[in-house]
Design a protein around this motif. Sequence first.
Motif, short mmCIF file in Angstrom:
data_model
loop_
_atom_site.label_atom_id
_atom_site.label_comp_id
_atom_site.label_asym_id
_atom_site.label_seq_id
_atom_site.Cartn_x
_atom_site.Cartn_y
_atom_site.Cartn_z
N PRO A 41 -26.52 -3.47 8.40
CA PRO A 41 -27.75 -3.89 7.72
C PRO A 41 -29.00 -3.73 8.59
CG PRO A 41 -26.00 -5.47 7.29
CD PRO A 41 -25.48 -4.52 8.33
N THR A 60 -26.82 -12.77 6.64
CA THR A 60 -25.81 -11.83 7.12
C THR A 60 -24.77 -12.54 7.98
OG1 THR A 60 -27.38 -9.99 7.09
CG2 THR A 60 -25.42 -9.71 8.43
N SER A 77 -19.91 -11.26 5.08
CA SER A 77 -20.74 -10.49 4.14
C SER A 77 -20.72 -9.01 4.48
CB SER A 77 -22.17 -11.03 4.12
OG SER A 77 -22.89 -10.70 5.30
N MET A 78 -20.72 -8.69 5.77
CA MET A 78 -20.69 -7.28 6.16
C MET A 78 -19.34 -6.64 5.84
SD MET A 78 -22.96 -7.07 9.68
CE MET A 78 -22.09 -8.35 10.59
N THR A 122 -31.12 -9.78 11.68
CA THR A 122 -30.10 -10.23 10.74
C THR A 122 -28.70 -10.09 11.33
OG1 THR A 122 -29.58 -10.25 8.38
CG2 THR A 122 -29.68 -8.08 9.42
N CYS A 123 -28.46 -9.02 12.11
CA CYS A 123 -27.14 -8.86 12.73
C CYS A 123 -26.97 -9.80 13.93
CB CYS A 123 -26.92 -7.41 13.12
SG CYS A 123 -26.65 -6.32 11.68
#
Length: 297
Positions: A68, A82, A86-87, A203-204
Motif C-alpha cells: 500500500p 493497514t 489487511s495486507m 501506513t505500512c
Amino acid sequence: MSAKVETPFIKQLSLPDNRLLAYLLDDAPEGAPVVLLSNPLCTNIAVWDHIVPVLNHAGFRTLRYDQPGHGDSSAPADLTTTTFDSMVEDVAYMLDALEIPRLWAWVGVSMGAAKGVFFATSHPGVVGRLVVCDTIACSPANAGVEDPFGPRVASARAEGGMEGNTQATLQRWFGDAWLEGHPKEAERMRRVVMRTSVDGMETCCNALASETFDLRPLLRRVGGAVDEAVCVVGEKDANLPRTMGDMRAQIEDGFREAGKTGEVELVVIPDAGHVCFVDGLEDFVRLVPRFIQAEKK
C-alpha cells in the motif's frame, strides 16, 4: 516528487475499498508454476528486476506486487487501518482475481517475509514453499523495545518527502562501503526507494508498529500450512541472524508437530545486509531456485 523506475507491463487491480493494487505477472514460461515475490518496506516491483530472469530461466513465472502506497499501489484514506491481516487479504483478493489457486512458492523479504507467514498460516495449503528472509518477529511494542518506525515517519513528514529517509534507509540496509563500491546498483535502489509515498511509508510503518504484528504465535503453524520452508538472512543484518535462528527452530518444531520430516534450514548470506537479494545477489540466486526447484511439476 518521486523518481520514476520503469518496469514494463505493470497492471492495477481495484480492491474492494477502491484502492489500487499494482502487480506484474509474467506471461512466460507459459503454464509454469507461480512464485510470488513480496517486497520489503519502501520498495516496489522493480526491486526484484535481477531476480525475475533467474526464476524464469529455472522454469517459474513470477508475480510481483506493490505494498500500500508503494510504487503504483495506492494508500488507504485512513493510514491507521493497514495491518498484516489487511495486507494478506489484499493478496488473497489478487490471487482470486488472477485465478491463481496455489502458489508454488512465496519469497518474502523483511515486511514481505512477515506477510508470507501471516498469509501461509491464514490460508493453509495455498503456499507450497515459504522463503522467509530478514524479518523481525514482532512489532517493537510486542518486543518491549523502542519504536524505530515512528521517528522515520515523522522525519519524512517534516521533510515533506522521502529524500532524507532514502539515504538513511540505504545506509542502514547496505552500509556506506557497499554503496560507494557499487554506485550503479546503489543508484538503482535509490530510485526504487524514492517511489514510495510518505503516506505509503506511514501506513505500512503503522502495521509494523502495531500490537497486531506478532509472528511468534504463528511460527509453529507454518509446518501445517506449507510443504517446505527455509529461512534466509544477511550476515550483517544487525541481530537478525540470531533472531531468525530462533524463528527457524520454531518453524521446524511446527513441521515435526505436523508429522513432516526434514529440517528447516537457516542460510546466512555472507557480507549481506537487510535486503540480502541485492548485496548478496550471487548467493541468493544460487540458493532460492535450488530450494524451490525440488520436484517441480
